[in-house]
Design an enzyme around this catalytic site. Structure first.
Site, mmCIF file in Angstrom:
data_model
loop_
_atom_site.group_PDB
_atom_site.id
_atom_site.type_symbol
_atom_site.label_atom_id
_atom_site.label_comp_id
_atom_site.label_asym_id
_atom_site.label_seq_id
_atom_site.Cartn_x
_atom_site.Cartn_y
_atom_site.Cartn_z
ATOM 1 N N GLU A 1 0.877 -1.171 0.000
ATOM 2 C CA GLU A 1 0.000 0.000 0.000
ATOM 3 C C GLU A 1 0.910 1.215 0.000
ATOM 4 O O GLU A 1 1.499 1.582 1.020
ATOM 5 C CB GLU A 1 -0.929 0.017 1.217
ATOM 6 C CG GLU A 1 -2.140 0.910 0.992
ATOM 7 C CD GLU A 1 -2.335 1.947 2.078
ATOM 8 O OE1 GLU A 1 -2.380 3.141 1.730
ATOM 9 O OE2 GLU A 1 -2.440 1.574 3.247
ATOM 10 N N CYS B 1 -2.369 9.040 2.814
ATOM 11 C CA CYS B 1 -2.138 8.427 1.502
ATOM 12 C C CYS B 1 -3.317 8.671 0.564
ATOM 13 O O CYS B 1 -3.133 8.776 -0.652
ATOM 14 C CB CYS B 1 -1.866 6.937 1.646
ATOM 15 S SG CYS B 1 -3.159 6.005 2.470
#
Length: 495
Positions: free
Chosen positions: A236, A270
Protein backbone atom coordinates in the site's frame (compact mmCIF):
# COMPACT_ATOMS: atom_id res chain seq x y z
CA UNK A 1 17.80 -11.92 21.84
CA UNK A 2 21.39 -10.77 21.45
CA UNK A 3 22.87 -8.08 23.65
CA UNK A 4 21.56 -4.86 22.21
CA UNK A 5 23.43 -1.59 22.58
CA UNK A 6 22.14 0.48 19.65
CA UNK A 7 19.00 2.54 20.24
CA UNK A 8 16.99 5.28 18.60
CA UNK A 9 14.66 7.90 19.99
CA UNK A 10 11.08 8.86 19.27
CA UNK A 11 10.28 12.58 19.36
CA UNK A 12 7.22 14.73 19.88
CA UNK A 13 6.77 16.62 16.57
CA UNK A 14 5.31 19.69 18.25
CA UNK A 15 8.23 20.33 20.60
CA UNK A 16 11.08 18.13 19.44
CA UNK A 17 11.28 16.61 22.92
CA UNK A 18 12.30 12.97 23.27
CA UNK A 19 9.27 10.79 23.97
CA UNK A 20 10.90 7.37 24.34
CA UNK A 21 13.94 5.27 23.45
CA UNK A 22 13.76 1.94 21.65
CA UNK A 23 16.28 -0.74 20.67
CA UNK A 24 17.50 -1.01 17.10
CA UNK A 25 17.10 -4.71 16.44
CA UNK A 26 19.79 -6.47 14.45
CA UNK A 27 19.29 -9.13 11.79
CA UNK A 28 20.05 -11.77 14.43
CA UNK A 29 17.38 -10.30 16.70
CA UNK A 30 14.83 -10.38 13.90
CA UNK A 31 15.70 -14.00 13.07
CA UNK A 32 15.21 -14.95 16.72
CA UNK A 33 11.82 -13.23 16.71
CA UNK A 34 10.79 -15.19 13.62
CA UNK A 35 11.84 -18.44 15.33
CA UNK A 36 9.64 -17.60 18.30
CA UNK A 37 6.82 -16.66 15.97
CA UNK A 38 6.95 -20.05 14.22
CA UNK A 39 6.04 -21.81 17.45
CA UNK A 40 3.44 -19.18 18.31
CA UNK A 41 1.89 -19.40 14.85
CA UNK A 42 1.26 -23.12 15.18
CA UNK A 43 -0.30 -22.66 18.61
CA UNK A 44 -2.51 -19.77 17.44
CA UNK A 45 -3.61 -21.57 14.26
CA UNK A 46 -4.56 -24.67 16.26
CA UNK A 47 -7.03 -22.69 18.37
CA UNK A 48 -10.63 -22.86 17.25
CA UNK A 49 -12.29 -20.05 15.33
CA UNK A 50 -14.37 -19.25 18.40
CA UNK A 51 -11.36 -19.00 20.72
CA UNK A 52 -9.47 -16.69 18.36
CA UNK A 53 -12.60 -14.60 17.91
CA UNK A 54 -13.01 -14.28 21.68
CA UNK A 55 -9.39 -13.14 22.14
CA UNK A 56 -9.67 -10.57 19.35
CA UNK A 57 -12.94 -9.25 20.77
CA UNK A 58 -11.23 -8.86 24.14
CA UNK A 59 -8.47 -6.87 22.41
CA UNK A 60 -11.17 -4.73 20.82
CA UNK A 61 -12.55 -3.99 24.29
CA UNK A 62 -9.14 -2.68 25.36
CA UNK A 63 -9.16 -0.28 22.39
CA UNK A 64 -12.64 0.93 23.34
CA UNK A 65 -11.98 1.27 27.07
CA UNK A 66 -8.57 2.88 26.74
CA UNK A 67 -9.18 4.96 23.62
CA UNK A 68 -8.37 8.26 25.34
CA UNK A 69 -5.03 6.90 26.53
CA UNK A 70 -4.13 5.74 23.03
CA UNK A 71 -5.35 8.96 21.40
CA UNK A 72 -3.14 11.03 23.68
CA UNK A 73 -0.16 8.84 22.83
CA UNK A 74 -0.86 9.29 19.11
CA UNK A 75 -1.09 13.06 19.62
CA UNK A 76 2.25 13.16 21.38
CA UNK A 77 4.14 10.93 18.95
CA UNK A 78 2.45 11.71 15.63
CA UNK A 79 1.41 15.33 16.29
CA UNK A 80 -2.22 15.16 15.15
CA UNK A 81 -5.01 16.58 17.34
CA UNK A 82 -6.62 14.20 19.84
CA UNK A 83 -9.96 14.34 18.00
CA UNK A 84 -8.34 13.15 14.77
CA UNK A 85 -6.51 10.41 16.66
CA UNK A 86 -9.80 9.33 18.22
CA UNK A 87 -11.42 9.07 14.78
CA UNK A 88 -8.57 6.80 13.70
CA UNK A 89 -9.09 4.61 16.76
CA UNK A 90 -12.86 4.37 16.27
CA UNK A 91 -12.35 3.16 12.70
CA UNK A 92 -9.81 0.61 13.96
CA UNK A 93 -12.30 -0.77 16.48
CA UNK A 94 -14.89 -1.27 13.75
CA UNK A 95 -12.42 -3.15 11.55
CA UNK A 96 -11.11 -5.30 14.39
CA UNK A 97 -14.69 -6.24 15.23
CA UNK A 98 -15.49 -7.13 11.60
CA UNK A 99 -12.35 -9.22 11.12
CA UNK A 100 -12.97 -11.17 14.34
CA UNK A 101 -16.63 -11.82 13.52
CA UNK A 102 -16.29 -12.77 9.85
CA UNK A 103 -13.02 -14.72 9.64
CA UNK A 104 -14.74 -18.07 10.06
CA UNK A 105 -17.36 -17.38 7.40
CA UNK A 106 -14.83 -16.13 4.85
CA UNK A 107 -12.06 -18.67 5.43
CA UNK A 108 -13.80 -21.89 6.49
CA UNK A 109 -13.63 -24.96 4.28
CA UNK A 110 -16.41 -25.12 1.69
CA UNK A 111 -17.63 -27.60 -0.89
CA UNK A 112 -17.21 -26.67 -4.53
CA UNK A 113 -19.05 -27.84 -7.67
CA UNK A 114 -16.74 -30.37 -9.40
CA UNK A 115 -18.00 -29.95 -12.97
CA UNK A 116 -19.01 -32.47 -15.61
CA UNK A 117 -15.75 -34.30 -16.30
CA UNK A 118 -15.05 -34.78 -12.59
CA UNK A 119 -18.59 -35.34 -11.34
CA UNK A 120 -17.35 -38.30 -9.28
CA UNK A 121 -15.14 -36.05 -7.14
CA UNK A 122 -16.03 -34.29 -3.91
CA UNK A 123 -14.24 -30.93 -4.18
CA UNK A 124 -13.42 -28.68 -1.24
CA UNK A 125 -11.67 -25.35 -0.92
CA UNK A 126 -10.02 -24.29 2.33
CA UNK A 127 -7.90 -21.36 3.45
CA UNK A 128 -4.89 -21.96 5.69
CA UNK A 129 -2.89 -19.34 7.60
CA UNK A 130 0.32 -18.27 5.91
CA UNK A 131 2.25 -18.78 9.15
CA UNK A 132 4.35 -15.75 10.11
CA UNK A 133 3.63 -12.36 8.55
CA UNK A 134 5.77 -9.23 8.81
CA UNK A 135 4.03 -5.86 8.86
CA UNK A 136 5.97 -2.67 8.13
CA UNK A 137 3.75 0.18 9.24
CA UNK A 138 3.57 3.93 8.55
CA UNK A 139 3.71 6.91 10.87
CA UNK A 140 0.83 8.98 9.49
CA UNK A 141 -1.96 6.71 10.78
CA UNK A 142 0.00 4.59 13.25
CA UNK A 143 -3.08 2.76 14.57
CA UNK A 144 -5.61 2.44 11.76
CA UNK A 145 -3.29 1.55 8.89
CA UNK A 146 -1.16 -1.23 10.43
CA UNK A 147 -4.23 -2.69 12.13
CA UNK A 148 -5.66 -3.27 8.65
CA UNK A 149 -2.98 -5.95 8.37
CA UNK A 150 -2.58 -6.97 12.02
CA UNK A 151 -6.27 -7.49 12.78
CA UNK A 152 -7.01 -9.36 9.56
CA UNK A 153 -3.79 -11.38 9.67
CA UNK A 154 -4.41 -12.44 13.27
CA UNK A 155 -8.04 -13.27 12.52
CA UNK A 156 -6.82 -15.51 9.68
CA UNK A 157 -4.68 -17.45 12.16
CA UNK A 158 -1.19 -16.03 11.61
CA UNK A 159 1.51 -14.89 14.00
CA UNK A 160 2.60 -11.33 13.25
CA UNK A 161 5.84 -9.35 13.52
CA UNK A 162 5.14 -5.63 13.57
CA UNK A 163 7.78 -3.08 12.68
CA UNK A 164 6.25 0.34 13.25
CA UNK A 165 7.76 3.44 11.70
CA UNK A 166 10.74 4.79 13.59
CA UNK A 167 8.66 7.96 14.02
CA UNK A 168 5.87 6.17 15.93
CA UNK A 169 7.32 3.16 17.78
CA UNK A 170 5.58 3.99 21.07
CA UNK A 171 2.18 3.60 19.40
CA UNK A 172 3.34 0.28 17.95
CA UNK A 173 4.47 -0.87 21.39
CA UNK A 174 1.01 -0.02 22.78
CA UNK A 175 -0.64 -2.23 20.17
CA UNK A 176 1.67 -5.17 20.86
CA UNK A 177 1.56 -4.84 24.65
CA UNK A 178 -2.23 -4.70 24.80
CA UNK A 179 -2.54 -7.77 22.58
CA UNK A 180 -0.26 -9.63 25.00
CA UNK A 181 -2.78 -8.85 27.73
CA UNK A 182 -5.41 -10.96 25.97
CA UNK A 183 -3.00 -13.54 24.50
CA UNK A 184 -0.30 -14.02 27.16
CA UNK A 185 0.52 -17.66 26.37
CA UNK A 186 2.61 -17.19 23.20
CA UNK A 187 4.28 -14.25 21.35
CA UNK A 188 1.66 -14.27 18.61
CA UNK A 189 2.22 -10.54 17.98
CA UNK A 190 5.77 -9.23 18.44
CA UNK A 191 7.29 -5.76 18.17
CA UNK A 192 10.29 -5.22 15.90
CA UNK A 193 11.83 -1.77 16.32
CA UNK A 194 14.57 -0.12 14.33
CA UNK A 195 15.40 1.87 11.22
CA UNK A 196 15.64 0.86 7.57
CA UNK A 197 18.20 -1.90 8.16
CA UNK A 198 15.84 -3.60 10.60
CA UNK A 199 13.05 -3.46 8.02
CA UNK A 200 15.38 -5.00 5.44
CA UNK A 201 16.27 -7.75 7.91
CA UNK A 202 12.57 -8.49 8.38
CA UNK A 203 12.17 -8.79 4.61
CA UNK A 204 15.05 -11.30 4.49
CA UNK A 205 14.07 -13.19 7.64
CA UNK A 206 12.03 -15.93 6.01
CA UNK A 207 8.59 -14.68 6.99
CA UNK A 208 5.76 -15.96 4.81
CA UNK A 209 4.63 -12.51 3.66
CA UNK A 210 5.42 -8.83 4.11
CA UNK A 211 2.64 -6.25 4.33
CA UNK A 212 4.08 -2.81 3.66
CA UNK A 213 2.59 0.67 3.88
CA UNK A 214 4.67 3.69 2.92
CA UNK A 215 6.00 5.68 0.01
CA UNK A 216 6.26 4.19 -3.45
CA UNK A 217 10.04 4.63 -3.47
CA UNK A 218 10.48 2.76 -0.21
CA UNK A 219 8.00 0.15 -1.41
CA UNK A 220 10.19 -0.57 -4.42
CA UNK A 221 13.14 -1.20 -2.10
CA UNK A 222 11.03 -3.51 0.05
CA UNK A 223 9.93 -5.46 -3.04
CA UNK A 224 13.49 -5.79 -4.29
CA UNK A 225 14.67 -7.10 -0.93
CA UNK A 226 11.77 -9.55 -0.63
CA UNK A 227 12.49 -10.79 -4.15
CA UNK A 228 15.79 -12.20 -2.90
CA UNK A 229 13.84 -14.92 -1.05
CA UNK A 230 10.64 -14.90 -3.13
CA UNK A 231 8.77 -13.55 -0.13
CA UNK A 232 5.34 -12.34 -1.30
CA UNK A 233 4.38 -8.77 -0.55
CA UNK A 234 1.27 -6.66 -0.07
CA UNK A 235 1.98 -3.06 -1.04
CA UNK A 236 0.00 0.00 0.00
CA UNK A 237 2.02 2.88 -1.37
CA UNK A 238 1.53 6.54 -2.21
CA UNK A 239 -1.31 8.38 -3.83
CA UNK A 240 -2.16 11.56 -5.67
CA UNK A 241 -5.87 11.48 -5.03
CA UNK A 242 -8.33 13.80 -6.69
CA UNK A 243 -11.79 15.16 -6.00
CA UNK A 244 -13.95 15.58 -9.10
CA UNK A 245 -16.72 18.19 -8.85
CA UNK A 246 -19.45 18.18 -11.49
CA UNK A 247 -21.57 21.20 -12.50
CA UNK A 248 -24.58 20.09 -10.43
CA UNK A 249 -22.62 19.30 -7.25
CA UNK A 250 -23.47 20.71 -3.83
CA UNK A 251 -20.68 23.29 -3.71
CA UNK A 252 -20.61 23.72 0.07
CA UNK A 253 -20.54 19.96 0.67
CA UNK A 254 -17.84 19.35 -1.91
CA UNK A 255 -15.69 22.21 -0.62
CA UNK A 256 -16.03 21.01 2.97
CA UNK A 257 -14.99 17.47 2.01
CA UNK A 258 -12.07 18.70 -0.09
CA UNK A 259 -10.84 20.90 2.77
CA UNK A 260 -10.88 18.10 5.30
CA UNK A 261 -9.37 15.66 2.82
CA UNK A 262 -6.57 18.06 1.95
CA UNK A 263 -5.67 19.52 5.35
CA UNK A 264 -6.59 17.01 8.07
CA UNK A 265 -3.53 15.31 9.59
CA UNK A 266 -1.50 18.09 7.94
CA UNK A 267 -2.16 16.47 4.58
CA UNK A 268 -0.16 13.41 5.65
CA UNK A 269 -2.70 10.95 4.28
CA UNK A 270 -2.14 8.43 1.50
CA UNK A 271 -5.72 9.04 0.30
CA UNK A 272 -5.50 12.76 1.05
CA UNK A 273 -6.94 15.23 -1.44
CA UNK A 274 -4.07 16.74 -3.44
CA UNK A 275 -5.98 17.69 -6.62
CA UNK A 276 -9.48 19.01 -7.29
CA UNK A 277 -10.96 19.17 -10.78
CA UNK A 278 -14.00 21.44 -10.92
CA UNK A 279 -16.50 21.96 -13.73
CA UNK A 280 -15.92 25.39 -15.23
CA UNK A 281 -19.49 26.51 -14.50
CA UNK A 282 -18.99 26.32 -10.73
CA UNK A 283 -15.22 26.76 -10.58
CA UNK A 284 -15.24 30.27 -9.13
CA UNK A 285 -17.78 29.70 -6.32
CA UNK A 286 -16.17 26.39 -5.42
CA UNK A 287 -12.69 27.93 -5.24
CA UNK A 288 -14.01 30.73 -3.04
CA UNK A 289 -15.75 28.26 -0.71
CA UNK A 290 -12.63 26.12 -0.37
CA UNK A 291 -10.43 29.16 0.19
CA UNK A 292 -12.72 30.43 2.98
CA UNK A 293 -12.46 27.08 4.76
CA UNK A 294 -8.67 27.00 4.37
CA UNK A 295 -8.24 30.51 5.76
CA UNK A 296 -10.24 29.56 8.85
CA UNK A 297 -7.85 26.77 9.81
CA UNK A 298 -5.37 27.19 12.65
CA UNK A 299 -2.53 24.66 12.45
CA UNK A 300 -0.09 24.06 15.30
CA UNK A 301 0.47 22.10 18.48
CA UNK A 302 -2.23 23.65 20.64
CA UNK A 303 -5.07 21.48 21.92
CA UNK A 304 -7.56 23.25 19.66
CA UNK A 305 -5.40 23.29 16.52
CA UNK A 306 -7.06 22.33 13.24
CA UNK A 307 -4.12 20.05 12.43
CA UNK A 308 -0.67 19.47 13.81
CA UNK A 309 2.96 19.88 12.76
CA UNK A 310 4.67 17.71 10.17
CA UNK A 311 5.60 14.36 11.70
CA UNK A 312 8.60 13.78 9.41
CA UNK A 313 10.72 16.95 9.06
CA UNK A 314 12.21 15.84 5.73
CA UNK A 315 8.76 16.12 4.13
CA UNK A 316 9.00 19.91 4.43
CA UNK A 317 11.54 19.97 1.61
CA UNK A 318 9.15 18.11 -0.72
CA UNK A 319 6.27 20.44 0.13
CA UNK A 320 8.34 23.57 -0.45
CA UNK A 321 9.67 22.25 -3.75
CA UNK A 322 6.19 21.49 -5.04
CA UNK A 323 4.84 24.90 -4.03
CA UNK A 324 7.72 26.77 -5.64
CA UNK A 325 7.58 24.70 -8.80
CA UNK A 326 3.83 25.21 -9.18
CA UNK A 327 4.07 28.98 -8.72
CA UNK A 328 7.21 29.37 -10.82
CA UNK A 329 5.39 27.69 -13.71
CA UNK A 330 2.40 30.01 -13.70
CA UNK A 331 0.24 28.65 -10.90
CA UNK A 332 -1.54 31.09 -8.59
CA UNK A 333 -1.68 30.89 -4.80
CA UNK A 334 -5.17 31.63 -3.50
CA UNK A 335 -4.38 30.80 0.14
CA UNK A 336 -0.85 30.66 1.54
CA UNK A 337 2.12 30.30 -0.74
CA UNK A 338 5.90 30.27 -0.73
CA UNK A 339 6.21 31.30 2.92
CA UNK A 340 3.60 28.93 4.37
CA UNK A 341 6.11 26.43 5.78
CA UNK A 342 8.23 27.01 8.87
CA UNK A 343 10.47 24.53 10.66
CA UNK A 344 7.59 22.36 11.90
CA UNK A 345 4.21 23.59 10.70
CA UNK A 346 2.88 24.19 7.19
CA UNK A 347 -0.06 26.53 6.82
CA UNK A 348 -2.86 25.57 4.41
CA UNK A 349 -2.02 26.23 0.77
CA UNK A 350 -4.59 26.43 -2.02
CA UNK A 351 -3.26 26.90 -5.56
CA UNK A 352 -4.94 27.05 -8.95
CA UNK A 353 -4.06 27.18 -12.64
CA UNK A 354 -1.15 24.83 -11.98
CA UNK A 355 0.21 23.07 -15.11
CA UNK A 356 -0.74 19.42 -15.31
CA UNK A 357 2.87 18.37 -15.92
CA UNK A 358 4.22 20.07 -12.78
CA UNK A 359 5.69 18.17 -9.84
CA UNK A 360 2.81 19.34 -7.65
CA UNK A 361 0.38 17.50 -9.97
CA UNK A 362 2.39 14.38 -10.79
CA UNK A 363 4.22 13.64 -7.51
CA UNK A 364 2.83 12.91 -4.07
CA UNK A 365 3.17 16.02 -1.89
CA UNK A 366 2.00 14.59 1.45
CA UNK A 367 1.36 17.95 3.02
CA UNK A 368 -1.44 20.49 3.60
CA UNK A 369 -1.57 21.75 0.02
CA UNK A 370 -4.22 21.33 -2.65
CA UNK A 371 -4.50 22.31 -6.30
CA UNK A 372 -7.83 23.34 -7.83
CA UNK A 373 -7.98 23.33 -11.63
CA UNK A 374 -11.02 23.90 -13.82
CA UNK A 375 -12.25 21.40 -16.41
CA UNK A 376 -14.88 21.62 -19.12
CA UNK A 377 -16.81 18.55 -17.91
CA UNK A 378 -16.66 15.42 -15.76
CA UNK A 379 -15.09 13.40 -18.57
CA UNK A 380 -12.09 15.70 -18.64
CA UNK A 381 -11.88 15.49 -14.85
CA UNK A 382 -11.68 11.69 -15.07
CA UNK A 383 -9.01 11.84 -17.76
CA UNK A 384 -6.87 14.23 -15.72
CA UNK A 385 -7.30 12.16 -12.59
CA UNK A 386 -6.11 9.07 -14.44
CA UNK A 387 -3.11 10.84 -15.97
CA UNK A 388 -0.71 10.16 -13.06
CA UNK A 389 1.05 6.89 -12.30
CA UNK A 390 -0.81 6.64 -8.98
CA UNK A 391 -4.23 5.07 -8.53
CA UNK A 392 -5.25 4.81 -4.90
CA UNK A 393 -8.65 6.52 -4.45
CA UNK A 394 -10.85 9.39 -5.60
CA UNK A 395 -14.06 11.21 -4.71
CA UNK A 396 -16.76 12.39 -7.11
CA UNK A 397 -19.40 15.03 -6.35
CA UNK A 398 -22.51 15.70 -8.40
CA UNK A 399 -26.28 15.40 -8.58
CA UNK A 400 -26.66 12.91 -11.42
CA UNK A 401 -26.27 9.40 -10.00
CA UNK A 402 -25.83 7.79 -13.42
CA UNK A 403 -23.06 10.22 -14.34
CA UNK A 404 -21.31 9.64 -10.99
CA UNK A 405 -21.53 5.88 -11.48
CA UNK A 406 -20.05 6.13 -14.98
CA UNK A 407 -17.20 8.32 -13.73
CA UNK A 408 -16.53 5.90 -10.85
CA UNK A 409 -16.21 3.00 -13.29
CA UNK A 410 -13.75 4.92 -15.48
CA UNK A 411 -11.50 6.06 -12.65
CA UNK A 412 -8.28 4.03 -12.49
CA UNK A 413 -8.27 3.70 -8.71
CA UNK A 414 -9.01 1.08 -6.09
CA UNK A 415 -11.64 3.05 -4.14
CA UNK A 416 -14.19 5.77 -4.90
CA UNK A 417 -16.46 7.86 -2.67
CA UNK A 418 -19.51 9.47 -4.26
CA UNK A 419 -20.61 12.75 -2.64
CA UNK A 420 -18.27 12.13 0.30
CA UNK A 421 -14.58 11.70 1.02
CA UNK A 422 -12.86 8.53 2.33
CA UNK A 423 -16.07 6.87 3.51
CA UNK A 424 -14.93 3.55 2.02
CA UNK A 425 -12.49 3.41 4.95
CA UNK A 426 -15.42 3.24 7.34
CA UNK A 427 -17.01 0.19 5.68
CA UNK A 428 -15.11 -2.83 7.07
CA UNK A 429 -16.52 -5.21 4.46
CA UNK A 430 -14.91 -3.25 1.59
CA UNK A 431 -11.32 -3.90 0.48
CA UNK A 432 -8.67 -1.17 0.62
CA UNK A 433 -5.86 -0.84 -1.91
CA UNK A 434 -4.75 0.78 -5.13
CA UNK A 435 -3.37 0.19 -8.61
CA UNK A 436 -0.26 1.34 -10.46
CA UNK A 437 2.34 2.97 -8.24
CA UNK A 438 -0.17 3.04 -5.40
CA UNK A 439 0.51 -0.66 -4.90
CA UNK A 440 -1.31 -3.97 -5.08
CA UNK A 441 -3.01 -6.43 -2.78
CA UNK A 442 -5.86 -5.59 -0.42
CA UNK A 443 -6.50 -5.16 3.27
CA UNK A 444 -9.95 -4.98 4.90
CA UNK A 445 -13.02 -7.03 4.12
CA UNK A 446 -13.10 -10.59 2.85
CA UNK A 447 -10.31 -9.81 0.37
CA UNK A 448 -8.19 -8.61 3.29
CA UNK A 449 -8.72 -11.84 5.24
CA UNK A 450 -7.83 -13.95 2.20
CA UNK A 451 -4.70 -11.82 1.66
CA UNK A 452 -3.29 -13.45 4.80
CA UNK A 453 -4.23 -17.04 3.91
CA UNK A 454 -3.30 -19.55 1.23
CA UNK A 455 -5.99 -21.45 -0.60
CA UNK A 456 -5.88 -25.23 -0.70
CA UNK A 457 -7.89 -27.36 -3.14
CA UNK A 458 -8.72 -30.97 -2.22
CA UNK A 459 -10.65 -33.58 -4.20
CA UNK A 460 -11.86 -36.98 -3.03
CA UNK A 461 -13.16 -39.67 -5.33
CA UNK A 462 -16.72 -40.61 -4.38
CA UNK A 463 -17.18 -43.34 -6.96
CA UNK A 464 -15.37 -44.70 -10.02
CA UNK A 465 -16.42 -43.52 -13.45
CA UNK A 466 -17.05 -46.10 -16.16
CA UNK A 467 -14.40 -44.39 -18.30
CA UNK A 468 -11.12 -42.82 -17.23
CA UNK A 469 -9.09 -40.12 -18.97
CA UNK A 470 -6.08 -40.31 -16.69
CA UNK A 471 -4.72 -43.71 -17.66
CA UNK A 472 -2.51 -45.11 -20.41
CA UNK A 473 -5.06 -47.92 -20.73
CA UNK A 474 -7.79 -45.69 -22.13
CA UNK A 475 -9.26 -46.79 -25.44
CA UNK A 476 -9.57 -44.67 -28.62
CA UNK A 477 -13.34 -44.75 -28.22
CA UNK A 478 -13.01 -42.90 -24.90
CA UNK A 479 -11.66 -39.77 -26.59
CA UNK A 480 -14.38 -39.86 -29.22
CA UNK A 481 -17.05 -40.19 -26.55
CA UNK A 482 -15.70 -37.25 -24.57
CA UNK A 483 -15.43 -35.10 -27.70
CA UNK A 484 -19.03 -35.84 -28.60
CA UNK A 485 -20.16 -35.07 -25.06
CA UNK A 486 -18.37 -31.72 -25.10
CA UNK A 487 -20.02 -30.87 -28.38
CA UNK A 488 -23.46 -31.53 -26.93
CA UNK A 489 -22.84 -29.62 -23.69
CA UNK A 490 -20.64 -26.74 -24.83
CA UNK A 491 -20.87 -26.53 -28.60
CA UNK A 492 -24.34 -25.05 -29.08
CA UNK A 493 -23.59 -21.39 -28.39
CA UNK A 494 -23.43 -19.26 -31.54
CA UNK A 495 -22.54 -15.61 -32.02
Amino acid sequence: MSVQTETFESYEPGTGAVLATFPTLSAEDVTAAVDRARIAARWWADLSWDVRRHRLMAWKSIFANRAEELAELVRRENGKPVDDAMLEIVLTIEHLDWAARHARRVLSERRMWPGLLTANQAATLSYEPLGVVGVIGPWNYPVFTPMGSLAYGLAAGNAMLFKPSEFTPAVGAWLVDTFAEVVPEQPVLQLVTGLGATGAALCRSGVDKISFTGSTGTGMKVMATCAETLTPVLMECGGKDAVLVDADADIAKAADAAAFGAFSNAGQTCVGVERVYVHERIYEPFLAALADRARALRPGSAADSSYGPMTMPAQLDVIKRHIHDALDRGGRAVVGGRDSADDRVVGPVVMTDVPEDSAAILEETFGPTVIVNRVRDLDEAVDRTNATSYGLAAAVFGGDRARLAQASRRLRVGMVSQNSWVMYAGVPSLPWGGVGQSGFGRIHGADGLREFARSKAVVRERFALPISLTTFERKPSTGKLIKALMGVVHGRTKV
